[in-house]
Every structure is written in structure tokens, then in C-alpha cells.
Design a protein around this motif. Sequence first.
Motif, PDB file in Angstrom:
ATOM      1  N   ARG A 116     -26.589 108.009  51.050  1.00  0.00           N
ATOM      2  CA  ARG A 116     -26.985 106.669  51.489  1.00  0.00           C
ATOM      3  C   ARG A 116     -27.203 106.636  53.007  1.00  0.00           C
ATOM      4  N   HIS A 174     -31.274 107.678  51.418  1.00  0.00           N
ATOM      5  CA  HIS A 174     -31.597 107.836  50.008  1.00  0.00           C
ATOM      6  C   HIS A 174     -30.709 106.917  49.174  1.00  0.00           C
ATOM      7  N   GLY A 175     -31.082 106.708  47.929  1.00  0.00           N
ATOM      8  CA  GLY A 175     -30.189 105.999  47.027  1.00  0.00           C
ATOM      9  C   GLY A 175     -29.013 106.890  46.658  1.00  0.00           C
TER      10      GLY A 175
END
Length: 603
Positions: free
Chosen positions: A166, A170-171
Motif C-alpha cells: 500500500r 498498490h492495492g
Amino acid sequence: MSADLAMVLVLLVAAIAMFAAGRPRMDVVALVMIVALPLTGILSVPETLAGFADPNVVLIAALFVVGEGLSRTGVTYRLGDLLSRVAGTSTTRLIVLLMLAVALLGAIMSSTGVVAIFIPVAMSIAARTGISPRQLMMPLSFAGLVSGMLTLIATTPNLVIDAELRRAGHGGFGFFAITPFGLVFLVLGIGYMLFARRFLGGDAAGPGHLARTISGLIADYGVDARTHRYRVGAGSPMIGERLAEAALVDQRRPGVLMIERTRLLRGTQRFTADEAVVAKGDVLFADTAFSAADRERLRLERLKMTDEFFDAYSRQVGLAEVLIAPDSAAAGKTVRTARLAATYGVHVAGIRHRGHTIDDGLADARLAAGDTLLVTGSWSAIHRLGRSRRDYILLDLPAEAAEVAPAANQAPFAIAIVLLMVVLMVTGVVPNVIAALIACLLLGIFRCIDMSSAYRSIHWPTLLLIVGMLPFALALERTGGVDLVVDGLLSVLGGAGPSVLLGGVFVLTAVIGLFVSNTATAVLMAPIAISIAAHLGVSPYPFAMMVALAASSAFMTPVSSPVNTLVVEPGRYRFGDFVKIGTPFTVIVLIVSVLLVPLLLPL
């Protein structure tokens, strides 16, 4: 290499060296690094202390409380009882069910806590069925490690890697993103242990494990061979003083197991030594052999030892076997400085260290994680010691389950609350940390846990370790250290393709994990793995997943993980047992990971 990077690497190498040596404690090392990093000028004080405000640190603390709620309500012990009934006397069925139970609970609790809970369960089953503990303890530790691969919250490294994803934009991982891999390795692990257990030996329960009676424990620790009886005579300087304060040989208190006192109309009383003021005619049971000169000075009459002396006194004086837990405050101390008598009212009657009984100098013997102690005292004192599971894990005590489940009637509420927490995390209705805090509040509302036990359940050294190591990732990134490692890996393995690089990330993570905790390893390796993916222009998730899987693959040595350290003494294992059994399975996990990760998480 810049001067700033050199300073960071010096601090990092120093931290790793201290972690590997085990001195000072890992939380102290973390605090040293928190102080040292701002002094380099590379990081500011707020950047260094940012870990204290990290949601994942709060989440981990909350999960410790949730695990304690399950323990206090007896959920874990009921599962152990069910396992015992279903398995019967079949070793194969028992190993399968034991590993499934540990992995299931470890998916939502600390794996170290789960294994600590199941050690006495497995020991009890071994005593009843005649199965050697050597056949059960290593499957227990393997299942505890594999449980870290079952859910996002199963182990701290998963949360650290999720947070790094994160932070990199990014997720994060989903709650069950790692689960398919964990299920595969759980099945492989069960099958592997059913095959490999034959190399552990111990087809039948050995002496001291079968029927763990009081007399059996005494014989196992050699207490009967070194115990002596003395009657306190008239004029003894000990009369009228508490035994712990009495003027004894070399001004030291001998290892007195108990005092026997006979009084008219009241019969014979037996009690633990520190509770009593010495009186004329008392009979002392001590593990100290006094010389003739000392007996004369102290007015002690030597008496003949009676057979099975402790069995007759078990209703008044208790005896139990306890294990020194990882990160126990007693580790590194001597029996004398650990102050079990002053803190818990129990006396150490015997010590086993790495499979060997210590016969001389118990008071000055230095304790280590994984040692087992034979303690004696009143039953209430032993129960009190048993509740201090952060430092000592009770192994042999018939009343153990009842004492460590003071909220047993609230078990249905605890199960429902944990299920609610998992649903909230899976659906994403609220952030994971809020879901865990809701669970903590509900556990308190429904009296599954109280405030004092909630605070005690939090493993503060782990939290300090995370907070202390997190700044290293930022410092390495800022000074070019991450790029240096990434460039090195790419230059060596880059031409072989992404799959080989995935294997390289796994191997590097596993090797670092041999020397430092898997949490610290994840902190260091997560940014490196994500940077490798960025250099290759591929998805970061396969590389992050390899770090997560490797961080939980600490099968190779007894010191790779606290889970392994816990089972060494109950299983009577040697260092080579873990190398022999753990190394092949680590290679299996590596090969399967390299094949499976790109299939489920495409590059």
C-alpha cells in the motif's frame, strides 16, 4: 557507496548480529535502533517514530487480545479435547487432526500462542495413548508455521508486506489472498510429516512421558537421587526465621522442596518452604547435602529418605513441569535471579536443558528459552505460575485446563465475535484494524476478557520490534540500499527470467530468516521484492507473495522461529533433527512456490 548508506548498513548489520546472538533482547535492539537512526540525520524523529501510529501495529496488538479471549473462554482446550476423542489411539489420525487444528486456530491467532496452548494437549494425549511426543511435537510446529500462510492476519509478516504494498501505491492483499498457497502447503505438510515422522524415532512413549505422575516427574529430573531429609534440632539458628532469610550454608538458601511439621491434634502438615517460619522439630526436604560440620552448626539431624516421598504429599504440596517461553523474562537469568520463589511462591526442583538434566548448582544454572523446569509449591502458587503464560508454559498439571479458562461459560460469545471480525475483514465493510478493535470491545462487553488480561496478552516485544525495524526500510530506500540489492539480484539472476528471480527472492528471505525474526525479515525484504518487480515492469504481487511464503517457511532450525523453540524440549529434539526434517520440506515449499505463484498471481 555513500556515507549515509554505509551508516545505515552498519546499524543494520549490528542489529542482525544482536538478533542472531540473542543479546540484548530483540525489543531492546529495536529501541537502540529507534534512538540511533535519527542521530544519523538520514531520518527525522517523526519518521523514525511513525511506526507507533501505523494501523498494522494497532491491528497486531488487537489480534493478541482476540487470541487471549479464545484462550480464556476455553475454546482452544475444547478443540483439543475433541481432537483427542476423535483421534483415539491412531498416530496417523492424531497427527492429521492435530495439524489441522493448529493451522485452523493459527489462521486467526498468534501461531506461537496456539502452539503453546497445544503442547500440553499433545503431551496429555501422548501420555494416555503411549505415543512418543517426538512424533507429535514437530508436526505441531510445522502446522504453526504453515498457519501463517492461511490468512492475511495469521502472522505479522503478512501484515508488514501488505502495508508495504500500500505504501508503494498498490492495492494490498485480500484477506484470503494467501489462503490457496497455505492450503496446498498444509496438505503437503501433513503428508510430509506422516512420512518423515519415522525418522524422528520414539515409536513408544519413553520413561518420564508415559503416565506423567508426580513420582515419574521426580525420577525424570533426578530429584529423588539428590533429595535429603533433615530434622531441625533444638538451638538451631534457623528457628524462628523464614527459611528464605535463615542463615544457611554460604548464606544461601538450599533448594528446600517442602517442610513437614507434626503437631499434636493437628496431625502432619506439609507446605512449601517460603511460607513457613522454621520451628524446632521441622523436617526439611532439601536438594542440598549438608556436610557434617554444617549439620553441627545448624543443628540438623540427617534422616533416612522415604520411598515415593512426594506421592503422599501431593494434596498439600504441588509439583508441575513448566517450559521457558520464547522472549520470557527468565531467559538468560539464573534460577536465583529469576526469583520464582519471590514472584510466584514456587521453588525450582529440577531443570532439563536441551535434553539433559542439570544435577548440580540449580540456583546458579542459567535458563534459556525451551528449557523445562520442575517446580514445587502450593497448588495455588503453581496455578498462579500457570497463568503467567508469557514467561512460563505449564506442561503437566491435571487442573490446568480449568485454571486457564476462567471465562469458559462465555465460549459461544467468543466464537461468534471472532466470526464477526473475520466477516468484517473479508467484506471490507470497515478497515481491518477497526474490525479487530470492535472484536476486542465485544469480548470485553461479553466478559470473555477483562482489562488486565487484555493488557497482559499483548506481546509488546513484537510491537517494538516492528516499530524499530520499519524505519530501516525507509532509510535503505532513501540512501539507495534497496536499489543496490535489487541491482545485485538482477545482475546475477535477471537473465534467467522472472521465475528464477522469484526463487532468488524466496531463498534470500529464507536465509535472512535463519538469523533474524521473520517480522524483521519481512520489513527488509518487502521493499526489495517490490522494487525488483518495478525494475522488471511486472506485477509486484508475485514477488511480495514469495516474501510472505518464505517468511513463514522457518522449518530448518530450532531457532528459526519461536514456534520451533517451544517444541524442542517437550519433543526431546536436537538441532540436527530440525535440519534433517525441515530442510527438505523448505526445498519442497520453494519449488512449489516458484511453480504455483505465477499461476495464481500472473506476472
